[in-house]
Design a protein around this motif. Structure first.
Motif, short mmCIF file in Angstrom:
data_model
loop_
_atom_site.label_atom_id
_atom_site.label_comp_id
_atom_site.label_asym_id
_atom_site.label_seq_id
_atom_site.Cartn_x
_atom_site.Cartn_y
_atom_site.Cartn_z
N ASN A 1 22.52 49.35 3.00
CA ASN A 1 21.26 48.59 3.01
C ASN A 1 20.37 49.01 4.17
O ASN A 1 19.29 48.45 4.35
CB ASN A 1 21.55 47.09 3.08
CG ASN A 1 22.14 46.60 1.77
OD1 ASN A 1 21.53 46.76 0.71
ND2 ASN A 1 23.35 46.05 1.81
N GLU A 2 20.82 49.98 4.96
CA GLU A 2 20.00 50.47 6.07
C GLU A 2 18.96 51.43 5.50
O GLU A 2 19.19 52.09 4.51
CB GLU A 2 20.87 51.23 7.08
CG GLU A 2 21.99 50.42 7.70
CD GLU A 2 21.48 49.35 8.67
OE1 GLU A 2 20.31 49.43 9.07
OE2 GLU A 2 22.28 48.45 9.02
N GLU A 3 17.84 51.53 6.22
CA GLU A 3 16.82 52.47 5.77
C GLU A 3 17.15 53.88 6.24
O GLU A 3 17.60 54.05 7.37
CB GLU A 3 15.49 52.09 6.42
CG GLU A 3 14.53 51.40 5.49
CD GLU A 3 13.24 51.14 6.20
OE1 GLU A 3 12.31 51.95 6.06
OE2 GLU A 3 13.17 50.14 6.93
N THR A 4 16.94 54.87 5.38
CA THR A 4 17.04 56.25 5.84
C THR A 4 15.62 56.69 6.15
O THR A 4 14.87 57.12 5.29
CB THR A 4 17.68 57.15 4.75
OG1 THR A 4 18.92 56.54 4.37
CG2 THR A 4 17.96 58.55 5.26
N THR A 5 15.25 56.56 7.43
CA THR A 5 13.84 56.64 7.80
C THR A 5 13.29 58.07 7.78
O THR A 5 12.11 58.28 7.56
CB THR A 5 13.62 56.08 9.22
OG1 THR A 5 14.60 56.67 10.08
CG2 THR A 5 13.77 54.58 9.24
N ASP A 6 14.15 59.04 8.05
CA ASP A 6 13.65 60.42 8.20
C ASP A 6 14.83 61.39 8.03
O ASP A 6 15.96 60.97 7.83
CB ASP A 6 13.03 60.57 9.60
CG ASP A 6 13.99 60.06 10.67
OD1 ASP A 6 15.11 60.59 10.76
OD2 ASP A 6 13.64 59.10 11.38
N TRP A 7 14.54 62.67 8.16
CA TRP A 7 15.57 63.69 7.89
C TRP A 7 16.66 63.74 8.96
O TRP A 7 17.78 64.14 8.69
CB TRP A 7 14.92 65.06 7.71
CG TRP A 7 14.39 65.19 6.33
CD1 TRP A 7 13.26 64.61 5.84
CD2 TRP A 7 14.99 65.92 5.25
NE1 TRP A 7 13.12 64.92 4.50
CE2 TRP A 7 14.16 65.74 4.12
CE3 TRP A 7 16.13 66.70 5.12
CZ2 TRP A 7 14.44 66.32 2.88
CZ3 TRP A 7 16.42 67.29 3.89
CH2 TRP A 7 15.58 67.08 2.79
N LEU A 8 16.32 63.33 10.18
CA LEU A 8 17.37 63.27 11.21
C LEU A 8 18.40 62.24 10.77
O LEU A 8 19.62 62.48 10.80
CB LEU A 8 16.72 62.90 12.56
CG LEU A 8 17.63 62.54 13.73
CD1 LEU A 8 18.76 63.53 13.91
CD2 LEU A 8 16.80 62.45 15.02
N GLN A 9 17.91 61.11 10.29
CA GLN A 9 18.82 60.08 9.80
C GLN A 9 19.58 60.56 8.55
O GLN A 9 20.76 60.28 8.39
CB GLN A 9 18.00 58.84 9.45
CG GLN A 9 18.84 57.73 8.88
CD GLN A 9 18.82 56.51 9.75
OE1 GLN A 9 17.81 56.19 10.34
NE2 GLN A 9 19.94 55.87 9.84
N PHE A 10 18.89 61.29 7.68
CA PHE A 10 19.53 61.80 6.46
C PHE A 10 20.70 62.72 6.82
O PHE A 10 21.79 62.61 6.25
CB PHE A 10 18.50 62.55 5.61
CG PHE A 10 19.10 63.32 4.46
CD1 PHE A 10 19.72 62.66 3.40
CD2 PHE A 10 19.07 64.71 4.43
CE1 PHE A 10 20.28 63.37 2.33
CE2 PHE A 10 19.62 65.43 3.37
CZ PHE A 10 20.24 64.76 2.33
N PHE A 11 20.48 63.62 7.78
CA PHE A 11 21.57 64.53 8.14
C PHE A 11 22.73 63.75 8.78
O PHE A 11 23.89 64.06 8.55
CB PHE A 11 21.07 65.64 9.07
CG PHE A 11 20.21 66.66 8.37
CD1 PHE A 11 20.58 67.18 7.13
CD2 PHE A 11 19.02 67.10 8.93
CE1 PHE A 11 19.80 68.13 6.47
CE2 PHE A 11 18.22 68.04 8.28
CZ PHE A 11 18.62 68.56 7.04
N MET A 12 22.39 62.74 9.60
CA MET A 12 23.46 61.92 10.19
C MET A 12 24.18 61.14 9.08
O MET A 12 25.40 60.96 9.12
CB MET A 12 22.89 60.94 11.22
CG MET A 12 22.39 61.60 12.49
SD MET A 12 23.73 62.47 13.35
CE MET A 12 22.81 63.25 14.67
#
Ligand code: BYC
Length: 492
Positions: free
Chosen positions: A211-222
């Motif tokens: 339910n957390e937001e994936t705000t950007d690509w840094l977050q996507f890779f993490m």
């Protein structure tokens, strides 16, 4: 549109074979056409899935994407690559080969033949596990919906979409089990899997991280590093299940999952390489002005995603986990390689907990601590990953390093929930935590500064300023290959 002429035919599978039937509306290797009722039920669910994909799947309009599709479940040559319009991707049902000799390898049914049907006494547990697993798959697609708008390259965009279609397929995998083995209740749960949505206040996804937001690509890779890796470990335990159709489903899902791990590992790696390079070149840690992401911001994102992913393992001590094991529905990571009795009635282990402001250790029955057993395997894997990323700093002659935070850092589930623990493992009071939390977790400003760098780079072979190019392309294609054709030609 397929581009076989340009990309070459798919390699012929060489491993043990169970060819997938693509002449069916729902491609499958489970003989769906021999069970008309099941086939009709799944064909009834299919348009609902496609509606969901249209509404909550990738937002960026594309003409086609260079995607791999499973063609067989054998060891080699199981995938075919071609440019396909994403909505025409052939989501299907693929189970690993059945081993007719397979026996249950742990718990009280150890040594008995694996189950081909759901035993009544374990029905509720199996249903719950399959629903929880199924719920995460569409959740991640929803979380990643808008990332295509800011992709750092066409290569990365293609990888995002590959992950998305395969998470969609993993949803199909669980829905097949629900429809085939759990009757009306299973069909109802399959409907609900499309009705709960990530972050929806009224009908959220089941587990916190989804339910957390994936705000950007840094977050996507993490996310693809830390959260997909939880997926790998959970699927690894379900692959041991006495319920053979679940075990075989998870075995094949794990093959697809390997690419998702690759996206996370190399995504962070390439980002860190660029960070190290820019730090060295400009002799400063403050590298946002040079178009790269500062190490301390990468560390904060890492801290956050590691902690929410640790929560996905449930409580360290869980009677659920012990019961799942004893009854045979969920095993341990690499169960068959463990050198013990696979029943664990006598076994114990050490476990950390918090009391009087410090972390202490106590001995607990192993059976009660199987979530922790799995989590330890995961942490060892993550430790290895962080060590590899740090090579970029070592090679650049920099002293800086990424670290994996303490297991108790920022936890919402289990023994550390309700306590504040720093990344180094000190227990803090509310005041000390409030004073330092901004140093450890991404702030709104950090996210804004990262967002400012997320300018899409849609020119073939070009990469955004904050990430190094990969060393090789996908399926032996060049890095500058036209992996994605966007819907609007003007953007190319
Ligand atoms: N958030 O006894 P406990 C993936 C609930 S990722 C919210 O410790 P148990 C993927 C729990 O449901 C892998 N609630 O739990 C990755 C329980 O609720 P009830 C997904 C949580 O059962 C990326 C209560 O707390 N697969 O595939 O031992 C992209 C007591 O908990 C959370 C699985 O997880 C949480 N984080 O363990 C795409 C495998 N954690 O029943 C996909 C299937 C716990 O009291 N699931 N709770 O209402 C399981 O094996 C277990 O359900 C869990 C929890 C390991 C998740």
């Amino acid at each position: 549109m397929s581009s076989d002429a340009r990309t070459g035919a798919a390699p012929l599978p060489t491993g043990p074979l169970s060819q997938i039937d693509y002449s069916e509306r729902i491609p499958n290797n489970v003989g769906l056409n021999e069970d008309r009722r099941l086939q009709r039920a799944l064909e009834g669910w299919q348009p609902k899935f496609l509606d969901w994909w249209k509404q909550l799947g990738p937002a960026l309009p594309t003409k086609d994407v260079y995607l791999r599709t499973a063609i067989a479940v054998g060891r080699d040559g199981w995938a075919h690559f071609a440019h396909v319009p994403m909505e025409e991707y052939r989501w299907g049902i693929f189970l690993a080969e059945r081993n007719p000799e397979r026996v249950v390898s742990f718990g009280k049914h150890k040594g008995e033949p694996a189950w081909q049907e759901v035993p009544g006494e374990h029905r509720a547990d199996l249903l719950r596990l399959i629903v929880v697993q199924g719920d995460t798959e569409p959740a991640s697609v929803e979380q990643q919906r808008i990332l295509g708008n800011t992709a750092p390259s066409i290569y990365d965009l293609r990888n995002l979409f590959q992950v998305n279609v395969e998470e969609g397929r993993h949803l199909w995998a669980m829905v097949y089990l629900l429809h085939a083995f759990f009757g009306r209740e299973g069909r109802e749960e399959a409907e609900q899997l499309l009705k709960r949505n990530s972050g929806n206040a009224d009908a959220p996804r089941i587990l916190g991280a989804f339910n957390e937001e994936t705000t950007d690509w840094l977050q996507f890779f993490m996310f693809t590093y830390f959260t997909d890796r939880d997926g790998k470990y959970q699927l690894g335990t379900l692959k041991e299940s006495a319920f053979d159709p679940l075990a075989r489903t998870c075995e094949f899902m794990l093959k697809e999952e390997a690419h998702h791990m690759f996206v996370g590992t190399t995504g962070v790696q390439r980002m860190v390489e660029r960070t190290a390079q820019v730090m060295k070149e400009h002799q400063t840690k403050d590298i946002f002005p040079y178009g790269a992401i500062p190490l301390d911001v990468i560390q904060k994102y890492l801290n956050f995603q590691f902690a929410v992913s640790m929560d996905l393992f449930g409580s360290e001590q869980s009677t659920n986990a012990g019961n799942y094991y004893t009854s045979g529905v969920k095993g341990r990571w690499m169960e068959s390689r463990r050198k013990d009795d696979h029943v664990l009635l006598e076994a114990t282990r050490e476990m950390n907990y918090v009391a009087d402001g410090e972390i202490r250790t106590r001995t607990v029955p192993m059976l009660s601590a199987l979530n922790l057993d799995l989590r330890d395997e995961y942490v060892a894997d993550c430790t290895h990953g962080v060590r590899r990323w740090n090579r970029a700093f070592e090679e650049a002659g920099l002293e800086d390093r990424l670290i994996l935070p303490h297991e108790g850092f920022n936890r919402k589930v289990g023994v550390y929930a309700g306590h504040h623990v720093s990344p180094a493992g000190e227990v803090l009071d509310d005041e000390a935590w409030a004073a330092r939390a901004g140093d450890w977790l991404p702030s709104a400003e950090d996210r804004q500064a990262v967002a400012a760098l997320m300018i899409p780079e849609y020119e073939y072979g070009k990469f955004a300023s904050w990430i190094a190019p990969p060393r090789t392309g996908i399926n032996e294609q060049p890095v500058e290959f036209d992996y994605v054709h966007l819907a609007e030609e003007g953007l190319l």
